[in-house]
Write a protein that holds these residues in place. Structure first.
Motif, PDB file in Angstrom:
ATOM      1  N   ASP A 262       0.815  -1.207   0.000  1.00  0.00           N
ATOM      2  CA  ASP A 262       0.000   0.000   0.000  1.00  0.00           C
ATOM      3  C   ASP A 262       0.852   1.261   0.000  1.00  0.00           C
ATOM      4  OD1 ASP A 262      -2.581  -0.924  -0.115  1.00  0.00           O
ATOM      5  OD2 ASP A 262      -2.903  -0.934   2.048  1.00  0.00           O
ATOM      6  N   THR A 263       0.424   2.238  -0.808  1.00  0.00           N
ATOM      7  CA  THR A 263       0.960   3.593  -0.733  1.00  0.00           C
ATOM      8  C   THR A 263      -0.224   4.533  -0.551  1.00  0.00           C
ATOM      9  OG1 THR A 263       2.412   5.196  -1.806  1.00  0.00           O
ATOM     10  CG2 THR A 263       0.877   4.012  -3.216  1.00  0.00           C
ATOM     11  N   PHE A 264       0.031   5.796  -0.141  1.00  0.00           N
ATOM     12  CA  PHE A 264      -1.049   6.654   0.324  1.00  0.00           C
ATOM     13  C   PHE A 264      -0.950   8.062  -0.258  1.00  0.00           C
ATOM     14  CE2 PHE A 264      -0.190   3.393   3.385  1.00  0.00           C
ATOM     15  CZ  PHE A 264      -1.449   2.902   3.704  1.00  0.00           C
TER      16      PHE A 264
ATOM     17  N   GLY B  39      -0.444  -4.273   2.955  1.00  0.00           N
ATOM     18  CA  GLY B  39      -1.849  -3.978   2.757  1.00  0.00           C
ATOM     19  C   GLY B  39      -2.591  -5.122   2.101  1.00  0.00           C
ATOM     20  N   GLY B  40      -3.801  -4.804   1.690  1.00  0.00           N
ATOM     21  CA  GLY B  40      -4.685  -5.796   1.086  1.00  0.00           C
ATOM     22  C   GLY B  40      -5.782  -6.203   2.054  1.00  0.00           C
ATOM     23  N   GLY B  41      -7.024  -6.215   1.558  1.00  0.00           N
ATOM     24  CA  GLY B  41      -8.131  -6.597   2.430  1.00  0.00           C
ATOM     25  C   GLY B  41      -7.983  -7.990   3.003  1.00  0.00           C
ATOM     26  N   GLY B  42      -7.412  -8.904   2.204  1.00  0.00           N
ATOM     27  CA  GLY B  42      -7.206 -10.263   2.703  1.00  0.00           C
ATOM     28  C   GLY B  42      -6.184 -10.316   3.817  1.00  0.00           C
ATOM     29  N   THR B  43      -5.118  -9.513   3.697  1.00  0.00           N
ATOM     30  CA  THR B  43      -4.089  -9.491   4.733  1.00  0.00           C
ATOM     31  C   THR B  43      -4.684  -9.023   6.052  1.00  0.00           C
ATOM     32  OG1 THR B  43      -2.564  -8.830   2.972  1.00  0.00           O
ATOM     33  CG2 THR B  43      -1.732  -8.768   5.231  1.00  0.00           C
TER      34      THR B  43
ATOM     35  N   ARG C 269       0.576  -3.712  -6.086  1.00  0.00           N
ATOM     36  CA  ARG C 269       0.778  -2.438  -5.415  1.00  0.00           C
ATOM     37  C   ARG C 269      -0.453  -1.581  -5.690  1.00  0.00           C
ATOM     38  NH1 ARG C 269       5.205   0.460  -3.543  1.00  0.00           N
ATOM     39  NH2 ARG C 269       5.110   2.733  -3.786  1.00  0.00           N
ATOM     40  N   ALA C 270      -0.851  -0.763  -4.702  1.00  0.00           N
ATOM     41  CA  ALA C 270      -2.052   0.055  -4.867  1.00  0.00           C
ATOM     42  C   ALA C 270      -1.894   1.369  -4.125  1.00  0.00           C
ATOM     43  CB  ALA C 270      -3.281  -0.691  -4.345  1.00  0.00           C
ATOM     44  N   VAL C 271      -2.702   2.349  -4.539  1.00  0.00           N
ATOM     45  CA  VAL C 271      -2.740   3.634  -3.846  1.00  0.00           C
ATOM     46  C   VAL C 271      -4.073   3.749  -3.116  1.00  0.00           C
ATOM     47  CG1 VAL C 271      -3.630   4.843  -5.897  1.00  0.00           C
ATOM     48  CG2 VAL C 271      -2.509   6.138  -4.072  1.00  0.00           C
ATOM     49  N   ASN C 272      -3.992   4.215  -1.871  1.00  0.00           N
ATOM     50  CA  ASN C 272      -5.177   4.532  -1.069  1.00  0.00           C
ATOM     51  C   ASN C 272      -5.309   6.051  -1.051  1.00  0.00           C
ATOM     52  OD1 ASN C 272      -5.978   1.832   0.618  1.00  0.00           O
ATOM     53  ND2 ASN C 272      -3.790   1.914   0.148  1.00  0.00           N
ATOM     54  N   ARG C 273      -6.411   6.546  -1.625  1.00  0.00           N
ATOM     55  CA  ARG C 273      -6.618   7.994  -1.713  1.00  0.00           C
ATOM     56  C   ARG C 273      -7.660   8.420  -0.678  1.00  0.00           C
ATOM     57  NH1 ARG C 273      -6.518   6.658  -7.377  1.00  0.00           N
ATOM     58  NH2 ARG C 273      -4.658   7.542  -8.367  1.00  0.00           N
TER      59      ARG C 273
ATOM     60  N   GLY D  78     -10.530   6.117  -1.329  1.00  0.00           N
ATOM     61  CA  GLY D  78     -10.556   5.532  -2.659  1.00  0.00           C
ATOM     62  C   GLY D  78      -9.399   4.557  -2.806  1.00  0.00           C
ATOM     63  N   PHE D  79      -9.497   3.655  -3.758  1.00  0.00           N
ATOM     64  CA  PHE D  79      -8.490   2.603  -3.910  1.00  0.00           C
ATOM     65  C   PHE D  79      -8.277   2.338  -5.386  1.00  0.00           C
ATOM     66  CE2 PHE D  79      -7.379  -1.834  -4.570  1.00  0.00           C
ATOM     67  CZ  PHE D  79      -6.358  -2.038  -3.661  1.00  0.00           C
ATOM     68  N   GLU D  80      -7.017   2.178  -5.781  1.00  0.00           N
ATOM     69  CA  GLU D  80      -6.714   1.872  -7.181  1.00  0.00           C
ATOM     70  C   GLU D  80      -5.439   1.043  -7.263  1.00  0.00           C
ATOM     71  OE1 GLU D  80      -5.557   4.118 -11.388  1.00  0.00           O
ATOM     72  OE2 GLU D  80      -5.993   5.292  -9.586  1.00  0.00           O
ATOM     73  N   TYR D  81      -5.496  -0.050  -8.019  1.00  0.00           N
ATOM     74  CA  TYR D  81      -4.287  -0.839  -8.265  1.00  0.00           C
ATOM     75  C   TYR D  81      -3.317  -0.044  -9.140  1.00  0.00           C
ATOM     76  CZ  TYR D  81      -6.306  -5.151  -6.418  1.00  0.00           C
ATOM     77  OH  TYR D  81      -6.843  -6.106  -5.602  1.00  0.00           O
ATOM     78  N   LEU D  82      -2.055  -0.096  -8.775  1.00  0.00           N
ATOM     79  CA  LEU D  82      -0.995   0.504  -9.581  1.00  0.00           C
ATOM     80  C   LEU D  82      -0.277  -0.548 -10.419  1.00  0.00           C
ATOM     81  CD1 LEU D  82       0.500   2.970  -6.937  1.00  0.00           C
ATOM     82  CD2 LEU D  82      -1.170   3.463  -8.734  1.00  0.00           C
TER      83      LEU D  82
END
Length: 360
Positions: A26-28, A47-51, A106-110, A117-121
């Motif tokens: 996760d990055t923010f 990060g990750g909902g499963g984690t 990898r994803a960004v949490n906005r 908000g959430f988006e895969y990078l």
């Protein structure tokens, strides 16, 4: 001390909770009042909902009863993150090097106010029941599955593979589902094959588009969530429905026998202004709290507990998750299996909530 009443359940290693959600770095960022997105002064984190869900389960059951596949590439999974994961129990994780040329997901949490908000990078590898078959998590196949639909549609494909393995191997797992981004039509089709449906309050608003004022009161919001809970129970999941409502706690209902009245119940979040030790600063970061809630709930149901008990375990798991950036810290206080999370005993928080609710 650990709750002695749970010794039998936690010793039963023939049962296992597995999440089908992928590990993410996760990055923010945060969107300011001027509408400009800016990086947050916060290092990348696990990060990750499963984690978060599997760590929520880990607060109540040993690592031998848990499982998660981590698809990664060595150059994009810092060794420090891998070491941190192993502190929770090496046997929980199945590390697999990706062979598709893509880096670790990898994803960004906005963050925009209280909305995330959430988006895969980078491209994720989306897991299904067949993903387990080449791993040790297939022997035995898990007793409970945690799934999130994002990116939807996913649920019908997963359930199709569950049904295939049921025919081939007699596998009949309990399924705990976060229906993120799935349509109401899909939800209605698959509900009878799901044990527990657990949307958050944002998903409820997306699914039903209720008429609410621009600045609703807490009581108005609670009424919206109660009505949504009743509508979701009416599609007949096997156990029931839980709606995760952020700082308001959660509302939930068991699926009743035919034509019986639906009883919706509320449970406050563990951290609330009435809690001993509460301060405004106790809530550091809500990232992953709802997923951890579902993991704690899954641990209770997999251990044979009721839904009433499960929402308490879930609330406690969420309470530890919001106390810091990233995952809560686990420590073994005396080497004999007694564990603390962020320096406190999860079972004591369970007992506190039960006392608050008149259950003990």
């Amino acid at each position: 001390m650990q709750d002695q009443n749970h010794d039998e359940e936690t010793a039963n290693t023939s049962r296992r909770i597995v999440t089908f959600e992928q590990f993410i770095v996760d990055t923010f960022t945060r969107i300011g009042e001027d509408g400009v997105e800016r990086a947050v002064d916060q290092p990348d984190q696990i990060g990750g909902g499963g984690t978060y869900a599997i760590i929520g389960s880990r607060m109540f059951v040993p690592p031998s009863r848990l499982g998660m596949i981590i698809d990664y590439t060595p150059s994009t999974l810092p060794q420090k993150m891998r070491d941190t994961l192993n502190e929770y129990g090496q046997e929980m994780w199945v590390f697999r090097e990706r062979g598709d040329g893509h880096p670790t997901a990898r994803a960004v949490n906005r963050y925009n106010g209280q909305t995330r908000g959430f988006e895969y990078l980078t491209k994720p590898l989306l897991l299904t029941p067949h993903s387990l078959l080449s791993t040790r998590l297939a022997n035995p196949l898990p007793s409970t599955l945690h799934i999130i639909s994002y990116p939807a549609p996913r649920s019908e494909g997963i359930l199709s593979e569950v049904q295939q393995l049921k025919r081939e191997r007699g596998w009949d797992p309990m399924i705990v589902w976060e229906p993120e981004e799935e349509s109401l039509e899909v939800l209605e089709r698959v509900a009878r094959d799901i044990d527990l449906i657990g949307p958050n309050h944002h998903e409820v608003l997306r699914l039903f588009s209720p008429a609410i004022s621009p600045s609703p009161t807490e009581e108005e919001l609670k009424e919206v969530y109660i009505n949504a809970c009743k509508r979701l129970v009416s599609v007949n999941p096997k156990i029931g429905v839980v709606i995760r409502c952020g700082h308001l706690g959660c509302c939930y209902a068991s699926t009743p026998p035919s034509r019986s009245e639906v009883m919706v119940k509320w449970v406050q979040a563990y951290w609330n202004p009435q809690r001993r030790g509460w301060t405004e600063g106790v809530v550091k970061d809500p990232t992953g709290a709802g997923n951890a809630f579902m993991g704690g709930l899954a641990a209770a149901l997999d251990s044979g507990k009721s839904l009433d008990e499960g929402v308490i375990w879930g609330s406690v798991a969420a309470s530890f998750t919001i106390e810091q950036d990233g995952l809560p810290m686990i420590t073994n206080i005396d080497g004999d299996g007694d564990e603390l999370w962020n320096g406190e005993d999860p079972w004591e928080r369970v007992r506190e909530m039960k006392r608050d609710m008149g259950m003990i």
